[in-house]
Design an enzyme around this catalytic site. Structure first.
Site, short mmCIF file in Angstrom:
data_model
loop_
_atom_site.label_atom_id
_atom_site.label_comp_id
_atom_site.label_asym_id
_atom_site.label_seq_id
_atom_site.Cartn_x
_atom_site.Cartn_y
_atom_site.Cartn_z
N CYS A 1 -7.46 -28.38 6.18
CA CYS A 1 -6.28 -27.61 6.57
C CYS A 1 -5.38 -28.45 7.49
CB CYS A 1 -6.67 -26.29 7.23
SG CYS A 1 -6.97 -26.36 9.00
N ASP B 1 -2.40 8.52 -1.72
CA ASP B 1 -3.69 9.20 -1.70
C ASP B 1 -4.00 9.67 -0.29
OD1 ASP B 1 -3.91 6.63 -0.62
OD2 ASP B 1 -6.05 6.55 -1.00
N ASP C 1 0.86 -1.19 0.00
CA ASP C 1 0.00 0.00 0.00
C ASP C 1 0.89 1.23 0.00
OD1 ASP C 1 1.02 0.18 2.51
OD2 ASP C 1 -0.87 -0.17 3.55
N SER C 2 0.29 2.41 -0.10
CA SER C 2 1.10 3.62 -0.28
C SER C 2 1.57 4.20 1.05
CB SER C 2 0.27 4.67 -1.00
OG SER C 2 -0.75 5.16 -0.13
N GLY C 3 1.00 3.75 2.15
CA GLY C 3 1.31 4.34 3.45
C GLY C 3 0.33 5.44 3.81
N CYS D 1 -6.84 -28.87 11.09
CA CYS D 1 -7.98 -29.78 11.25
C CYS D 1 -7.62 -31.23 10.93
CB CYS D 1 -9.15 -29.32 10.37
SG CYS D 1 -9.87 -27.79 10.98
N PHE E 1 -2.95 5.55 4.04
CA PHE E 1 -4.00 5.17 4.98
C PHE E 1 -3.51 5.28 6.43
CE2 PHE E 1 -6.12 1.84 7.50
CZ PHE E 1 -7.41 2.35 7.45
N GLN F 1 -11.09 7.80 -4.47
CA GLN F 1 -11.54 8.30 -3.16
C GLN F 1 -12.89 8.99 -3.33
OE1 GLN F 1 -10.46 8.00 -0.08
NE2 GLN F 1 -8.47 7.02 -0.33
N CYS G 1 -12.80 -30.03 6.94
CA CYS G 1 -11.79 -29.02 6.59
C CYS G 1 -10.48 -29.76 6.34
CB CYS G 1 -11.63 -27.99 7.70
SG CYS G 1 -10.31 -26.79 7.36
N HIS H 1 -5.82 -22.33 10.09
CA HIS H 1 -7.21 -22.70 9.80
C HIS H 1 -7.99 -21.51 9.22
CE1 HIS H 1 -11.25 -24.29 10.00
NE2 HIS H 1 -11.58 -23.12 10.51
N GLY I 1 -10.57 4.60 1.16
CA GLY I 1 -11.16 5.67 1.96
C GLY I 1 -12.39 5.21 2.71
N ASP J 1 -8.19 -7.27 0.74
CA ASP J 1 -7.20 -7.54 1.78
C ASP J 1 -7.83 -7.17 3.11
OD1 ASP J 1 -5.91 -4.83 2.99
OD2 ASP J 1 -6.57 -4.51 0.93
ZN ZN Z 1 -9.25 -26.29 9.35
#
Ligand code: ZN
Length: 382
Positions: A332, A172, A91-93, A335, A95, A216, A330, A361, A243, A292
């Protein structure tokens, strides 16, 4: 960077795509975990790779202030530094800098639910005016050292170039949800001038990186539309929608409805800092490709795990007797190998390994959730 749209939905604005970079491909829609300090808290690159993540987002503000750009340069870029072979966004910083300012002035923040670590920083910072915005850029007190620092569009791009991320963001001004129309309009016009300066700096030396411009305009329809048209008219490789996104989810979706049709549809669109499950699905339908959010990793560190039936607080005593995995079926690592009872025990004893296991998880859950949306676009149901 090349963005290829693989399929467009006939039912909505959703699309399936792929971002191709020299560090690999990223299939979209995609969720990017947040590596604030060049690390996804509690897990490492191998864990991310095993889950399937092809991309992440790291943080210019924190890396710059904690390491310094010279150190970053010497380290040879983020991919090498954090040993991640995938697509890295920075990111641009902007925020973080601006939320220092309006966090103080208004006592609120989009940051509160998004980057919880920023809240700690605000408390540590001195109780004085922390941010001064001029046409040139922003002067602020470093929350790390208290020293005066200046961030400008040129500086932000220079740092992001030194970080060698694959995709950088233009600098921005991120306005507060409580900013007035008049202020938001003034800030937006400056952000547009900064977008041009960011691009100019970015193009100075040839680069294999790509740059996204940020739309924005707060919650105001005409400002959002003006911003989308302007940013789309510049030679950016993609767009961020940033924004304040209004006061409710309804506002947020209205903002997407206004802006997305005005953006060049051949370029990817990133909804910055938003990543709740219900929001992701609705935003994908409106044409968002990238997300994100620190929420799944932060939840894990508080003992909360995501399941198809909602969140579970694994620290509750009743799970001490529960031999099942967090979620049946699941796949993962956590799990497949550990019971709720074991994880509950670890969490209650504050064993460090639990943070990794719960984070794995939650990240797996998010990855599968978005993959499922990709499949729904593929089979025509979304
Ligand atoms: Zn899991």
């Amino acid at each position: 960077m090349e963005f290829k749209i693989l399929k467009k939905s006939k039912k909505s604005r959703a699309r399936l795509g792929v971002i191709k970079t020299q560090n690999g491909n990223l299939f979209t829609p995609a969720f990017l975990p947040v590596a604030t300090n060049a690390s996804i808290k509690a897990v490492d690159s191998k864990d991310l790779k095993e889950i399937g993540y092809q991309g992440l987002i790291s943080n210019t503000f924190h890396l710059w202030l904690s390491l310094g750009e010279e150190t970053i340069k010497k380290l040879g870029g983020l991919h090498k530094f954090m040993n991640f072979q995938g697509v890295i966004f920075t990111d641009s910083g902007g925020f973080q800098v601006f939320s220092l300012g309006w966090g103080m002035a208004h006592g609120v923040g989009k940051i509160a639910p998004i980057f919880p670590e920023e809240r700690e920083i605000k408390v540590k910072a001195k109780k004085e005016k922390l941010v001064k915005i001029t046409e040139e850029g922003v002067i602020f007190c470093s929350p790390y050292t208290g020293e005066k620092k200046k961030l400008t569009p040129e500086k932000s791009i220079k740092i992001q170039k030194a970080l060698k991320s694959d995709i950088v963001f233009a600098f921005d001004e991120c306005t507060s949800p409580l900013s007035s129309y008049k202020y938001t309009k003034m800030a937006l016009e400056r952000t547009h001038r900064w977008a041009i300066r960011s691009l100019k700096e970015f193009k100075k030396r040839g680069s294999s990186q790509a740059i996204f411009g940020i739309v924005q305009g707060g919650e105001y329809r005409n400002l959002r539309e003006e911003s989308a048209k302007f940013i789309s008219s510049l030679p950016f490789d993609g767009f961020g929608i940033g924004g304040s996104l209004g006061k409710s989810k309804k506002d947020m979706f209205s903002i997407l409805n206004w802006t997305i049709p005005l953006l060049d549809e051949k370029k990817p669109r990133h909804l910055l800092g938003i990543g709740y499950l219900e929001d992701i699905k609705e935003a994908v339908k409106r044409g968002i490709d990238l997300f994100d959010c620190a929420f799944p990793t932060r939840l894990a560190r508080h003992g909360e795990v995501l399941t198809k039936k909602g969140k579970i607080d694994i620290s509750k005593r009743r799970y001490l007797f529960d031999k099942r995995p967090i979620e049946k079926n699941c796949r993962c690592f956590t799990c497949l190998n550990y019971s709720r009872a074991y994880l509950c025990h670890l969490f209650r004893r504050k064993e460090l390994s639990v943070y990794r296991l719960l984070t794995i998880h939650n990240l797996y859950f998010m990855f599968q959730f978005v993959k499922d949306l990709q499949n729904q676009i593929k089979n025509g149901s979304l």
